[in-house]
Design an enzyme around this catalytic site. Sequence first.
Site, mmCIF file in Angstrom:
data_model
loop_
_atom_site.group_PDB
_atom_site.id
_atom_site.type_symbol
_atom_site.label_atom_id
_atom_site.label_comp_id
_atom_site.label_asym_id
_atom_site.label_seq_id
_atom_site.Cartn_x
_atom_site.Cartn_y
_atom_site.Cartn_z
ATOM 1 C CG HIS A 284 -2.191 21.568 45.565
ATOM 2 N ND1 HIS A 284 -1.574 20.565 44.847
ATOM 3 C CD2 HIS A 284 -1.759 22.729 45.017
ATOM 4 C CE1 HIS A 284 -0.802 21.112 43.920
ATOM 5 N NE2 HIS A 284 -0.900 22.421 43.989
ATOM 6 C CD GLU A 285 -2.707 26.472 45.779
ATOM 7 O OE1 GLU A 285 -1.563 26.967 45.834
ATOM 8 O OE2 GLU A 285 -3.170 25.995 44.723
ATOM 9 C CG HIS A 288 2.466 25.002 46.348
ATOM 10 N ND1 HIS A 288 3.378 24.274 45.626
ATOM 11 C CD2 HIS A 288 1.333 25.007 45.607
ATOM 12 C CE1 HIS A 288 2.816 23.860 44.501
ATOM 13 N NE2 HIS A 288 1.562 24.289 44.477
ATOM 14 C CD GLU A 362 1.841 22.833 41.133
ATOM 15 O OE1 GLU A 362 0.803 22.481 41.720
ATOM 16 O OE2 GLU A 362 2.363 23.946 41.320
ATOM 17 C CG ASP A 366 -1.219 17.125 43.275
ATOM 18 O OD1 ASP A 366 -1.867 18.118 43.635
ATOM 19 O OD2 ASP A 366 -1.042 16.819 42.082
#
Length: 422
Positions: A284-285, A288, A362, A366
């Site tokens: 997930h990070e 980003h 977000e 995801d």
Amino acid sequence: MEQLIVAVFFILFTLEFLVEFGLNELNLRYVRARWAERKIPDFFQGKIDPADYEKSVEYTLAKGRFQRWAEIYDGVVTLLVLFSGALPFLDKFSAQLAGTFFPIGQGRGIIFCAGVALIFSVAGLPTDLYATFGLEARFGFNKMTPKLYIADKLKALLIGLAIGAPFLFVVLWLMEVMGRHWWIWAFLFISGFQLLMIIVYPTLIAPLFNKFEPLREGELRDRILSLADQIGFKTRGIYSMDGSKRSAHSNAYFTGIGKAKRIVLFDTLIDQMTIEEGLAVLAHEMGHYKMKHIRRMLVVQTVFLFGGLYLLSLLVNYQPFFAAFGFDHTSNHAALVLFSLLAGPFTFYLGPLMNLLSRKHEYEADRFATITLHNGRPMEEALVNLTIKNLSNLTPHPWYSAYHYSHPTPAERIAAIRQRSV
Ligand SMILES: [Zn+2]
């Protein structure tokens, strides 16, 4: 004119207060009503222990009740600072101090701004202390000792001075010497400064407060490294952080740009999660990073900065603006302080917009994690696990979360993950 300025400010200030207060009340009622019916999102059915659910409700309600008083208190402090004559007094006092101890250009302005910052930090201590040693401690989250608390505050004060004073010096100097178009120069300087801070903060400042270490050897590390390799993320930028020395809350974040970019996993998160879940959080990070979210946020902030400075340039010589708040003459430093104190009731409405963008990011991250791992389950499990361990609100009021949440609610995120996995 002065009365009109004060009246407009007062109306907007009251409006902000009412919206903020009302949303909190709405949220409290909503949570209580769900609790009475034991109505939790489907994804949590059978996963959360009823005792944990009860504890999360108590935690949410306690925070909401505290929020009530904190909002009233903050409002009173702001009004007192603005209308008690404290600011004009501090301005004269700063002139004297600067004359004796700090006789350089902009000395008065720097002392004045530092004085205002000090007033708000001291005024914020009671609520901060209660939140840390009362509320958070009561629910077992606070791990901070009074000694660490004081050390943190002192460090933050020194760093704030070391960075803030030169920063203010340049901004005030540009305002003084650059003529009518000073704000364009200030815009260029502040944008550059922000960029520098994005690099300096994770690499030089955050390590003053926490220990950042490469992940411990083991299966999690091996699998993270191969995932990072697959995605093309520099593996040197993955750290674990000793978040547990302050709080039992767990988290992970992505920060920085260029060579300074890094993914940070709290040690609390690593301890609480299975390897699959930890990997999902990491993916997930990395999402980003892959989607350039930091850069996109920065662009939006830069647009706001440009607009804000332009507005300030219109106000900076406008006598009634200063007179409305008790100043008998215009000055650049008073303009800066007044502008930032008065901006709240206006920019308050931009908050939900920024949160909207953040929530979009977000969802994207995801989705990236789901696609990368070819499976949405680990991300779902990680979200459920994080929500339970942090006693997060399972049932926030939709308006409250739309206004205040930078992340979609776990239920919203899981629903989105499932929709995409089908
Ligand atoms: Zn995220």
